[in-house]
Design a protein around this motif. Structure first.
Motif, mmCIF file in Angstrom:
data_model
loop_
_atom_site.group_PDB
_atom_site.id
_atom_site.type_symbol
_atom_site.label_atom_id
_atom_site.label_comp_id
_atom_site.label_asym_id
_atom_site.label_seq_id
_atom_site.Cartn_x
_atom_site.Cartn_y
_atom_site.Cartn_z
ATOM 1 N N GLY A 188 11.204 4.435 -0.517
ATOM 2 C CA GLY A 188 11.205 5.499 -1.516
ATOM 3 C C GLY A 188 10.296 6.657 -1.180
ATOM 4 N N GLY A 189 9.979 6.854 0.105
ATOM 5 C CA GLY A 189 8.981 7.843 0.492
ATOM 6 C C GLY A 189 9.499 9.221 0.845
ATOM 7 N N GLU A 190 10.639 9.620 0.307
ATOM 8 C CA GLU A 190 11.177 10.942 0.642
ATOM 9 C C GLU A 190 10.193 12.067 0.344
ATOM 10 N N LYS A 191 9.392 11.921 -0.712
ATOM 11 C CA LYS A 191 8.437 12.955 -1.095
ATOM 12 C C LYS A 191 7.005 12.580 -0.710
ATOM 13 N N ALA A 192 6.852 11.543 0.095
ATOM 14 C CA ALA A 192 5.521 11.107 0.529
ATOM 15 C C ALA A 192 5.335 11.207 2.040
ATOM 16 N N ALA A 193 6.399 11.116 2.802
ATOM 17 C CA ALA A 193 6.302 11.131 4.263
ATOM 18 C C ALA A 193 5.855 12.507 4.753
ATOM 19 N N ALA A 194 4.909 12.508 5.690
ATOM 20 C CA ALA A 194 4.354 13.745 6.219
ATOM 21 C C ALA A 194 3.947 13.514 7.675
ATOM 22 N N LEU A 210 15.276 17.452 4.073
ATOM 23 C CA LEU A 210 14.397 16.286 4.166
ATOM 24 C C LEU A 210 13.349 16.499 5.251
ATOM 25 N N LEU A 211 13.768 16.989 6.412
ATOM 26 C CA LEU A 211 12.814 17.181 7.509
ATOM 27 C C LEU A 211 11.810 18.279 7.187
ATOM 28 N N ASP A 212 12.213 19.291 6.441
ATOM 29 C CA ASP A 212 11.252 20.303 6.021
ATOM 30 C C ASP A 212 10.193 19.694 5.113
ATOM 31 N N ASP A 213 10.607 18.755 4.270
ATOM 32 C CA ASP A 213 9.632 18.061 3.435
ATOM 33 C C ASP A 213 8.669 17.232 4.273
ATOM 34 N N VAL A 214 9.195 16.511 5.259
ATOM 35 C CA VAL A 214 8.352 15.654 6.101
ATOM 36 C C VAL A 214 7.395 16.500 6.944
ATOM 37 N N PHE A 215 7.895 17.562 7.531
ATOM 38 C CA PHE A 215 7.095 18.363 8.446
ATOM 39 C C PHE A 215 6.178 19.346 7.716
ATOM 40 N N TYR A 216 6.462 19.618 6.424
ATOM 41 C CA TYR A 216 5.660 20.623 5.728
ATOM 42 C C TYR A 216 5.564 20.387 4.214
ATOM 43 N N GLY A 217 6.710 20.325 3.550
ATOM 44 C CA GLY A 217 6.757 20.449 2.104
ATOM 45 C C GLY A 217 5.988 19.407 1.331
ATOM 46 N N ASN A 218 6.067 18.139 1.735
ATOM 47 C CA ASN A 218 5.398 17.088 0.968
ATOM 48 C C ASN A 218 3.886 17.266 0.980
ATOM 49 N N ALA A 219 3.321 17.547 2.155
ATOM 50 C CA ALA A 219 1.871 17.774 2.238
ATOM 51 C C ALA A 219 1.469 19.030 1.479
ATOM 52 N N ALA A 220 2.274 20.087 1.597
ATOM 53 C CA ALA A 220 1.958 21.334 0.906
ATOM 54 C C ALA A 220 1.973 21.136 -0.603
ATOM 55 N N ARG A 221 2.958 20.409 -1.118
ATOM 56 C CA ARG A 221 3.017 20.166 -2.562
ATOM 57 C C ARG A 221 1.863 19.295 -3.023
ATOM 58 N N GLN A 244 0.834 -1.207 0.000
ATOM 59 C CA GLN A 244 0.000 0.000 0.000
ATOM 60 C C GLN A 244 0.868 1.256 0.000
ATOM 61 N N ILE A 245 1.932 1.231 0.793
ATOM 62 C CA ILE A 245 2.839 2.379 0.852
ATOM 63 C C ILE A 245 3.465 2.638 -0.512
ATOM 64 N N ARG A 246 3.944 1.598 -1.136
ATOM 65 C CA ARG A 246 4.574 1.775 -2.460
ATOM 66 C C ARG A 246 3.579 2.333 -3.475
ATOM 67 N N GLU A 247 2.334 1.893 -3.401
ATOM 68 C CA GLU A 247 1.342 2.365 -4.357
ATOM 69 C C GLU A 247 0.993 3.832 -4.104
ATOM 70 N N ILE A 248 0.883 4.238 -2.842
ATOM 71 C CA ILE A 248 0.643 5.643 -2.532
ATOM 72 C C ILE A 248 1.802 6.495 -3.047
ATOM 73 N N ILE A 249 3.019 6.030 -2.841
ATOM 74 C CA ILE A 249 4.193 6.748 -3.328
ATOM 75 C C ILE A 249 4.168 6.853 -4.844
ATOM 76 N N ARG A 250 3.862 5.739 -5.520
ATOM 77 C CA ARG A 250 3.837 5.732 -6.987
ATOM 78 C C ARG A 250 2.843 6.739 -7.535
ATOM 79 N N ARG A 251 1.734 6.919 -6.816
ATOM 80 C CA ARG A 251 0.678 7.816 -7.276
ATOM 81 C C ARG A 251 0.925 9.281 -6.903
ATOM 82 N N GLY A 252 1.984 9.550 -6.177
ATOM 83 C CA GLY A 252 2.246 10.921 -5.759
ATOM 84 C C GLY A 252 1.443 11.357 -4.559
ATOM 85 N N GLY A 253 1.018 10.405 -3.721
ATOM 86 C CA GLY A 253 0.268 10.727 -2.518
ATOM 87 C C GLY A 253 1.169 10.994 -1.331
ATOM 88 N N VAL A 254 0.552 11.185 -0.169
ATOM 89 C CA VAL A 254 1.303 11.441 1.065
ATOM 90 C C VAL A 254 0.775 10.556 2.191
#
Length: 318
Positions: free
Chosen positions: A248-254, A290-301, A205-215
């Motif tokens: 591979g969740g660098e841009k999905a973790a929030a 990376l932490l800025d992405d997790v704490f803010y950037g990924n969800a904002a994007r 499920q995690i990989r599929e969310i990542i593949r789709r550009g989710g968070v």
């Protein structure tokens, strides 16, 4: 630091006890506004499984009216997010609050309710809570989406409401994935490989969310952090984040704190303690970017792309 938290139950907790969002004594309190460089908070309207039909519709309307009244009462502390301009505007020391729904029982089986609640400002919906509703089934009963659930997902897609699979049964998650190839959110779910609770996500499920550009919002509930909940602490947030990154969740973790809806380890059991959690993770040799992405950037994007918001500022550079 910047914060974008995908889930808290503070709105329902405060309305139920006739408290204000400011100085409420809850885990999320508007006193924190201005202490972070930017703070976007998703405020969930939690719809219990015991409420249905017209009562569920009115429950959401009452919460929406309360949320708007709080923004009107404390304009220097809270700005509601409904449009591109609301999210793109300077924070000015305010919390930007986004209205969400936890539990599709809110719709009372009526497609037109989705449009109504979009008009109230709802921008994300957790399809189920723990039990069965008109859309599908919670994690305790592994059954898929109902016909109305599939219709509801399609309508939410058309409007630009985020589809949230937290709480949904595994079979229901697969049904959501089968409907289209669009992005989905798990607003407050962790990794089942790290903590075996059925509410956490499988690696597939995690990989599929990542593949789709989710968070995926890391949940602070002790029972979702550690198989021995009494031992849960910051190290468990690190373990779940490490697992997401390994997939591979660098841009999905929030973040999806579950504040005011769950038991949280004392080290980060209030929004004002999030900087301490950030500092703890920074000492684990994660970069500020990376932490800025997790704490803010990924969800904002994610919301920028979903709702057509202007893209937020780039993350902090290494």
């Amino acid at each position: 630091m910047r914060i974008f938290d995908l889930h808290c139950d503070t709105l329902t907790a405060c309305l139920g006890k006739k408290l204000e969002l400011l100085d409420s004594g809850r885990m999320v309190d508007l006193r924190f506004a201005g202490q972070a460089e930017d703070w976007v908070q998703c405020f969930a309207i939690f719809v219990p499984d015991r409420i249905s039909g017209e009562d569920a519709l009115q429950w959401v309307r009452d919460h929406g009216a309360y949320f708007d009244s709080q923004a009107g009462k404390y304009p220097e502390k809270l700005r509601t997010v409904r449009t591109a301009g609301d999210l793109a505007a300077p924070a000015d020391g305010r919390c930007r609050g986004m209205l969400t729904i936890e539990g599709g029982r809110a719709f009372a089986g009526q497609l037109e309710a989705i449009d109504e609640f979009y008009g109230l400002g709802v921008r994300m919906v957790t399809l189920t809570w723990n039990g069965e509703n008109e859309l599908g089934f919670g994690a305790a009963e592994n059954k898929g989406l109902k016909p109305f659930g599939k219709e509801a997902v399609r309508r939410m897609r058309q409007l630009g409401i985020a589809i949230d699979i937290s709480h949904l049964a595994d079979a229901g998650v697969e049904d959501v994935f089968a409907l289209d190839d669009g992005p989905v959110v798990a607003s407050h779910s962790n990794c089942r490989s790290v903590c075996g609770h059925r509410r956490n996500l499988t690696d597939g499920q995690i990989r599929e969310i990542i593949r789709r550009g989710g968070v995926i919002g890391l949940n602070f509930f002790t029972e979702f952090l550690n198989d021995a909940p009494e031992k849960a602490g910051p190290e468990d947030v690190y373990r779940h984040l490490e697992h997401l990154l390994g997939l591979g969740g660098e841009k999905a973790a929030a973040l999806g704190s579950d504040y005011d809806g769950a038991e949280i380890p004392p080290q980060f059991d209030h929004c004002e303690k999030l900087p301490e959690l950030y500092d703890y993770l920074l000492k684990k040799n994660y970069s500020e970017a990376l932490l800025d992405d997790v704490f803010y950037g990924n969800a904002a994007r994610f919301f920028a792309g979903l709702l057509g918001f202007p893209q937020p500022a780039e993350s902090v550079k290494d």
